[in-house]
Design an enzyme around this catalytic site. Structure first.
Site, short mmCIF file in Angstrom:
data_model
loop_
_atom_site.label_atom_id
_atom_site.label_comp_id
_atom_site.label_asym_id
_atom_site.label_seq_id
_atom_site.Cartn_x
_atom_site.Cartn_y
_atom_site.Cartn_z
N LEU A 138 0.89 -1.24 0.09
CA LEU A 138 -0.14 0.20 0.01
C LEU A 138 0.82 1.18 -0.14
CD1 LEU A 138 -2.42 -0.98 2.71
CD2 LEU A 138 -2.84 -1.13 0.46
N ASP A 139 0.59 2.20 -0.57
CA ASP A 139 1.20 3.32 -0.68
C ASP A 139 1.43 4.16 0.81
OD1 ASP A 139 1.31 3.36 -3.47
OD2 ASP A 139 -0.40 4.60 -3.77
N LYS A 140 2.35 4.89 0.74
CA LYS A 140 2.54 5.39 2.40
C LYS A 140 1.57 5.79 3.13
CE LYS A 140 5.30 8.73 4.56
NZ LYS A 140 6.45 10.06 4.44
N THR A 142 -1.67 5.61 2.11
CA THR A 142 -2.83 4.98 1.81
C THR A 142 -3.07 3.93 3.12
OG1 THR A 142 -2.72 4.68 -0.41
CG2 THR A 142 -4.33 2.98 0.44
N ARG A 237 -5.40 5.74 -7.79
CA ARG A 237 -4.85 6.94 -8.02
C ARG A 237 -4.58 7.42 -9.57
NH1 ARG A 237 0.00 7.46 -4.04
NH2 ARG A 237 -0.13 9.81 -4.50
#
Length: 326
Positions: A138-140, A142, A237
């Site tokens: 997961l992105d930082k 998110t 995104r």
């Protein structure tokens, strides 16, 4: 550092006619199909004493297979005591609920302080699993659910399940703009042509499919439920920005904050103050890599998104006939 391995076996009747990489994955399930394919291309695999370098080679029942290969030891990362919110755990996997601000894997600019470092501290034996068992990221900024494998066989099965699209991941997000209906974005994603740290929809990218449906409509924003069919970097995104509905707070793909007419100071302040993409991994469903039991976990949206949604509801109630199409 590298570890030499030697594997031997004989293909059975059920392997007849299968591709070599597929048959070897079935014969040696502790190793991923990607790794086995690499060994084939490196001419590390022989059938009946003859080197075979084509992964698509068809195999026969009764053929003897011999693999002599090396596994390069991964860089040893630092174990750090970092709190993890673990929502499920057994001997093979664990599921964590990741907060905003926590990076999953060390990389450029973030050498430590990540989920991986936390896993190494809590489970020292996970150092023997590639990427400390991390299967997907997961992105930082998110938030939400992600699964981690505690053993090599579990990781191999989970990675294969991801590639087969057998793991279901659903997200909640708040997008900019008033959307009337759900849909599907089917657009390939690859590296941005000019900004290498960003992704973009590009004809040369890898296939990427995102399904979305409308959960709640606001005056100038929309609450969405999204399901990933693929798992490209920044997929949701990028896809939402591609259809002109970027996520609220997205610092990379969201663009400049656009003013909303007749908006209250509180409404504007809430939007300006939301400094991360409004994206949360809310549901994860998979077949357990060992027991094959179908398992499912849910995570409620975090408080910052709850607060933002309430602000959007108030704004919509104050301007019931003033839809803003942005």
């Amino acid at each position: 550092m590298s570890q030499a391995i030697e594997l031997t076996g004989v293909f059975a009747d059920q392997h007849y006619g299968m591709r070599l990489d597929q048959a070897l994955s079935d014969l040696f399930p502790d190793y991923s199909r990607t790794r086995i394919k690499e060994w084939i291309l490196q001419e590390r695999v022989s059938l009946d004493g003859k080197i075979v370098a084509l992964p698509r080679e068809r195999v026969l029942a009764g053929q003897a297979v011999h693999i002599q290969a090396e596994i390069v030891e991964e860089k040893r990362w630092l174990a750090q005591e970092i709190e993890l919110n673990i929502v499920y755990e057994d001997d093979h996997i664990l599921v964590i609920d990741k907060p905003a601000g926590l990076v999953v894997h060390p990389g450029a600019g973030t050498p430590d302080g990540t989920v991986l470092n936390a896993l190494l501290h809590r489970y020292p034996e996970i150092a023997d699993v590639p990427r400390a068992g991390i299967v997907h990221r997961l992105d930082k900024d998110t938030t939400g659910l992600m699964v981690v494998a505690k053993t090599v066989p579990a990781q191999t099965h989970l990675v294969d399940a991801l590639q087969r699209r057998d793991i279901t991941r659903e997200y909640e997000a708040i997008a900019i703009g008033h959307m009337t209906a759900g849909g599907t974005v089917d657009a390939p994603i690859g590296r941005h042509g000019n900004i290498r740290t960003q992704m973009a929809v590009t004809p040369t990218g890898k296939p990427a499919v995102t399904h979305y449906r409308v959960m709640e409509k606001f005056r100038a924003h929309t609450r969405l439920r999204l399901r990933l069919e693929t798992g490209r970097t920044h997929q949701i995104r990028v896809h939402m920005a591609h259809i002109k509905h970027p996520l609220v707070g997205d610092p990379v793909y969201g663009g400049r904050l656009r003013p909303i007419r007749n908006a209250s100071p509180e409404f504007t302040a809430a939007l300006r103050g939301f400094q991360r993409q409004a994206l949360h991994a809310t549901m994860l469903r998979l077949a357990h890599p060992v027991t094959c039991e179908l398992m499912e976990w849910h995570s409620p949206i975090p408080q910052d998104m709850v607060d933002l949604i309430e602000v959007l509801r108030v704004d919509t109630a104050e301007h019931p006939d003033d839809l803003v199409w942005i």
